[in-house]
Design a protein around this motif. Structure first.
Motif, PDB file in Angstrom:
ATOM      1  N   ARG A   1     -17.655  10.992  18.608  1.00 57.59           N
ATOM      2  CA  ARG A   1     -17.249  12.411  18.663  1.00 57.59           C
ATOM      3  C   ARG A   1     -16.676  12.868  17.324  1.00 57.59           C
ATOM      4  NH1 ARG A   1     -15.492  10.335  23.396  1.00 57.59           N
ATOM      5  NH2 ARG A   1     -13.299  10.349  22.822  1.00 57.59           N
ATOM      6  N   PHE A   2     -15.846  12.006  16.705  1.00 62.70           N
ATOM      7  CA  PHE A   2     -15.254  12.361  15.427  1.00 62.70           C
ATOM      8  C   PHE A   2     -16.317  12.474  14.343  1.00 62.70           C
ATOM      9  CE2 PHE A   2     -13.287  10.989  11.369  1.00 62.70           C
ATOM     10  CZ  PHE A   2     -12.505  12.114  11.160  1.00 62.70           C
ATOM     11  N   GLY A   3     -17.272  11.565  14.347  1.00 61.93           N
ATOM     12  CA  GLY A   3     -18.330  11.579  13.343  1.00 61.93           C
ATOM     13  C   GLY A   3     -19.097  12.886  13.302  1.00 61.93           C
ATOM     14  N   MET A   4     -19.238  13.525  14.459  1.00 58.20           N
ATOM     15  CA  MET A   4     -19.946  14.810  14.517  1.00 58.20           C
ATOM     16  C   MET A   4     -19.111  15.946  13.938  1.00 58.20           C
ATOM     17  SD  MET A   4     -22.079  14.493  18.109  1.00 58.20           S
ATOM     18  CE  MET A   4     -20.674  14.905  19.097  1.00 58.20           C
ATOM     19  N   ARG A   5     -17.814  15.710  13.723  1.00 60.38           N
ATOM     20  CA  ARG A   5     -16.926  16.772  13.230  1.00 60.38           C
ATOM     21  C   ARG A   5     -16.310  16.480  11.866  1.00 60.38           C
ATOM     22  NH1 ARG A   5     -12.584  18.716  17.099  1.00 60.38           N
ATOM     23  NH2 ARG A   5     -12.590  20.346  15.533  1.00 60.38           N
ATOM     24  N   MET A   6     -16.615  15.322  11.282  1.00 58.29           N
ATOM     25  CA  MET A   6     -16.003  14.929  10.004  1.00 58.29           C
ATOM     26  C   MET A   6     -16.187  15.979   8.913  1.00 58.29           C
ATOM     27  SD  MET A   6     -16.908  10.881   9.786  1.00 58.29           S
ATOM     28  CE  MET A   6     -16.153  10.499   8.226  1.00 58.29           C
ATOM     29  N   GLN A   7     -17.326  16.648   8.896  1.00 60.00           N
ATOM     30  CA  GLN A   7     -17.615  17.624   7.840  1.00 60.00           C
ATOM     31  C   GLN A   7     -16.671  18.823   7.889  1.00 60.00           C
ATOM     32  OE1 GLN A   7     -19.523  17.145  10.513  1.00 60.00           O
ATOM     33  NE2 GLN A   7     -19.820  19.156  11.413  1.00 60.00           N
ATOM     34  N   GLU A   8     -15.920  18.992   8.970  1.00 63.98           N
ATOM     35  CA  GLU A   8     -14.965  20.098   9.068  1.00 63.98           C
ATOM     36  C   GLU A   8     -13.714  19.859   8.217  1.00 63.98           C
ATOM     37  OE1 GLU A   8     -13.979  21.171  13.138  1.00 63.98           O
ATOM     38  OE2 GLU A   8     -15.930  20.392  13.802  1.00 63.98           O
TER      39      GLU A   8
ATOM     40  N   GLY B   1      -8.144  20.513  17.414  1.00 57.57           N
ATOM     41  CA  GLY B   1      -8.407  19.265  18.124  1.00 57.57           C
ATOM     42  C   GLY B   1      -8.173  18.024  17.281  1.00 57.57           C
ATOM     43  N   MET B   2      -7.700  18.223  16.051  1.00 59.59           N
ATOM     44  CA  MET B   2      -7.400  17.095  15.164  1.00 59.59           C
ATOM     45  C   MET B   2      -5.929  17.148  14.777  1.00 59.59           C
ATOM     46  SD  MET B   2     -10.673  16.784  12.657  1.00 59.59           S
ATOM     47  CE  MET B   2     -12.332  17.099  13.243  1.00 59.59           C
ATOM     48  N   GLU B   3      -5.480  16.099  14.124  1.00 63.71           N
ATOM     49  CA  GLU B   3      -4.100  16.078  13.645  1.00 63.71           C
ATOM     50  C   GLU B   3      -4.027  15.435  12.271  1.00 63.71           C
ATOM     51  OE1 GLU B   3      -1.231  13.244  15.486  1.00 63.71           O
ATOM     52  OE2 GLU B   3      -2.918  12.750  16.784  1.00 63.71           O
ATOM     53  N   ARG B   4      -2.965  15.783  11.565  1.00 63.39           N
ATOM     54  CA  ARG B   4      -2.677  15.232  10.242  1.00 63.39           C
ATOM     55  C   ARG B   4      -1.637  14.138  10.439  1.00 63.39           C
ATOM     56  NH1 ARG B   4      -2.393  17.855   4.954  1.00 63.39           N
ATOM     57  NH2 ARG B   4      -1.007  16.634   3.649  1.00 63.39           N
ATOM     58  N   ILE B   5      -1.885  12.959   9.869  1.00 57.31           N
ATOM     59  CA  ILE B   5      -0.958  11.835   9.997  1.00 57.31           C
ATOM     60  C   ILE B   5      -0.579  11.343   8.609  1.00 57.31           C
ATOM     61  CG2 ILE B   5      -0.684   9.454  10.798  1.00 57.31           C
ATOM     62  CD1 ILE B   5      -2.563  10.134  13.104  1.00 57.31           C
TER      63      ILE B   5
ATOM     64  N   ALA C   1      -9.208   8.108  14.927  1.00 59.98           N
ATOM     65  CA  ALA C   1     -10.377   7.981  14.055  1.00 59.98           C
ATOM     66  C   ALA C   1     -10.218   9.084  13.022  1.00 59.98           C
ATOM     67  CB  ALA C   1     -11.666   8.156  14.850  1.00 59.98           C
ATOM     68  N   GLY C   2     -10.119   8.726  11.742  1.00 60.04           N
ATOM     69  CA  GLY C   2      -9.842   9.746  10.743  1.00 60.04           C
ATOM     70  C   GLY C   2     -10.358   9.411   9.367  1.00 60.04           C
ATOM     71  N   VAL C   3     -10.166  10.364   8.463  1.00 64.53           N
ATOM     72  CA  VAL C   3     -10.545  10.199   7.063  1.00 64.53           C
ATOM     73  C   VAL C   3      -9.346  10.509   6.191  1.00 64.53           C
ATOM     74  CG1 VAL C   3     -13.006  10.672   7.365  1.00 64.53           C
ATOM     75  CG2 VAL C   3     -11.437  12.567   6.926  1.00 64.53           C
TER      76      VAL C   3
ATOM     77  N   LYS D   1       0.846  -1.188   0.000  1.00 68.01           N
ATOM     78  CA  LYS D   1       0.000   0.000   0.000  1.00 68.01           C
ATOM     79  C   LYS D   1       0.883   1.239   0.000  1.00 68.01           C
ATOM     80  CE  LYS D   1      -4.092   1.953   2.205  1.00 68.01           C
ATOM     81  NZ  LYS D   1      -4.633   2.391   0.952  1.00 68.01           N
ATOM     82  N   PRO D   2       0.633   2.166  -0.927  1.00 75.71           N
ATOM     83  CA  PRO D   2       1.412   3.406  -0.937  1.00 75.71           C
ATOM     84  C   PRO D   2       1.065   4.287   0.261  1.00 75.71           C
ATOM     85  CG  PRO D   2      -0.296   3.461  -2.633  1.00 75.71           C
ATOM     86  CD  PRO D   2      -0.350   2.108  -2.012  1.00 75.71           C
ATOM     87  N   ALA D   3       1.902   5.269   0.505  1.00 77.73           N
ATOM     88  CA  ALA D   3       1.668   6.212   1.587  1.00 77.73           C
ATOM     89  C   ALA D   3       0.358   6.968   1.345  1.00 77.73           C
ATOM     90  CB  ALA D   3       2.831   7.193   1.678  1.00 77.73           C
ATOM     91  N   PHE D   4      -0.273   7.392   2.438  1.00 77.41           N
ATOM     92  CA  PHE D   4      -1.495   8.186   2.334  1.00 77.41           C
ATOM     93  C   PHE D   4      -1.602   9.081   3.559  1.00 77.41           C
ATOM     94  CE2 PHE D   4      -2.622   4.213   4.364  1.00 77.41           C
ATOM     95  CZ  PHE D   4      -3.524   4.543   5.363  1.00 77.41           C
ATOM     96  N   THR D   5      -2.523  10.039   3.504  1.00 74.92           N
ATOM     97  CA  THR D   5      -2.659  11.039   4.560  1.00 74.92           C
ATOM     98  C   THR D   5      -4.050  10.982   5.172  1.00 74.92           C
ATOM     99  OG1 THR D   5      -1.121  12.463   3.355  1.00 74.92           O
ATOM    100  CG2 THR D   5      -2.440  13.503   5.079  1.00 74.92           C
ATOM    101  N   VAL D   6      -4.080  11.065   6.489  1.00 78.43           N
ATOM    102  CA  VAL D   6      -5.331  11.029   7.248  1.00 78.43           C
ATOM    103  C   VAL D   6      -5.376  12.240   8.168  1.00 78.43           C
ATOM    104  CG1 VAL D   6      -6.533   9.766   9.101  1.00 78.43           C
ATOM    105  CG2 VAL D   6      -5.542   8.521   7.179  1.00 78.43           C
ATOM    106  N   ILE D   7      -6.557  12.807   8.329  1.00 75.80           N
ATOM    107  CA  ILE D   7      -6.795  13.820   9.363  1.00 75.80           C
ATOM    108  C   ILE D   7      -7.848  13.242  10.293  1.00 75.80           C
ATOM    109  CG2 ILE D   7      -7.755  16.096   9.895  1.00 75.80           C
ATOM    110  CD1 ILE D   7      -6.447  17.161   7.406  1.00 75.80           C
ATOM    111  N   GLY D   8      -7.573  13.326  11.592  1.00 80.52           N
ATOM    112  CA  GLY D   8      -8.529  12.778  12.543  1.00 80.52           C
ATOM    113  C   GLY D   8      -8.233  13.172  13.971  1.00 80.52           C
ATOM    114  N   MET D   9      -8.958  12.535  14.869  1.00 81.62           N
ATOM    115  CA  MET D   9      -8.833  12.770  16.301  1.00 81.62           C
ATOM    116  C   MET D   9      -8.156  11.559  16.932  1.00 81.62           C
ATOM    117  SD  MET D   9     -12.657  14.380  16.880  1.00 81.62           S
ATOM    118  CE  MET D   9     -12.530  14.472  18.655  1.00 81.62           C
ATOM    119  N   THR D  10      -7.156  11.826  17.792  1.00 75.80           N
ATOM    120  CA  THR D  10      -6.363  10.769  18.409  1.00 75.80           C
ATOM    121  C   THR D  10      -6.542  10.773  19.917  1.00 75.80           C
ATOM    122  OG1 THR D  10      -4.698  10.955  16.663  1.00 75.80           O
ATOM    123  CG2 THR D  10      -4.016   9.861  18.699  1.00 75.80           C
TER     124      THR D  10
END
Length: 169
Positions: free
Chosen positions: A41-48, A90-94, A77-79, A10-19
């Motif tokens: 909690r994350f589901g309520m903020r995913m649209q951000e 309150g989120m981070e980029r991974i 928990a991220g997308v 799997k190639p590298a990819f980027t996620v933003i989420g709550m840890t």
């Protein structure tokens, strides 16, 4: 029930989420534990989160090298995103690095997901010519992948892919 097992690059990819650091609690089923609460909690903020790549959610786990069963671990928990975007408060980029994975696809209610982990750690690693290649030592995550096949926590037809980073022994 595990319905498919495959090895992928799997190639590298980027996620933003709550840890959060999770302390496992075997008294609660997966649909009611601290990870489920984090997803709520994350589901309520995913649209951000801007630049989301389709319906791709990830539960990222980063294990410490010598942690055993029941040890705390970090869970995000991220997308998945494409390109650059602002990280909501309150989120981070991974950045998840490229890796080789064994992917176990399960079908069934969320509360049966522990069977996937038990299979990987309890028998798959012993019976195959690979070893675990994840955690803070390598920076490689293990993760749950949720797409349109995952419909709800109680659906016996929901599917989840669980990725474990591996390398040849």
């Amino acid at each position: 029930m595990i319905i498919e097992t495959k090895i992928v690059e799997k190639p590298a990819f980027t996620v933003i989420g709550m840890t959060e650091t999770i302390q496992p609690d075997s008294c609660k089923p997966p649909s009611e534990n601290a990870i489920a609460a984090l997803w709520g909690r994350f589901g309520m903020r995913m649209q951000e989160i801007q630049n989301q790549l389709g319906w791709r959610s990830y539960g990222l786990m980063l294990q410490k090298p010598d942690s055993g069963m029941g040890a705390p671990f970090d869970y995000t928990a991220g997308v998945q995103i494409t390109g650059e975007c602002e990280v909501p408060e309150g989120m981070e980029r991974i950045e998840v690095p490229a890796a080789r994975y064994i992917v176990l696809t399960m079908r069934g209610p969320l509360d049966s997901i522990n069977d996937v982990y038990k299979h990987f750690w309890g028998s798959w690693l012993r019976e195959n010519a690979y070893e675990y290649d994840g955690g803070t030592r390598t920076g490689k995550y293990e993760f749950e992948f949720y797409d349109q096949r995952y419909t709800s926590p109680n659906d016996p037809n929901s599917e989840i892919d669980v990725y474990f980073p591996i390398r040849a022994k």
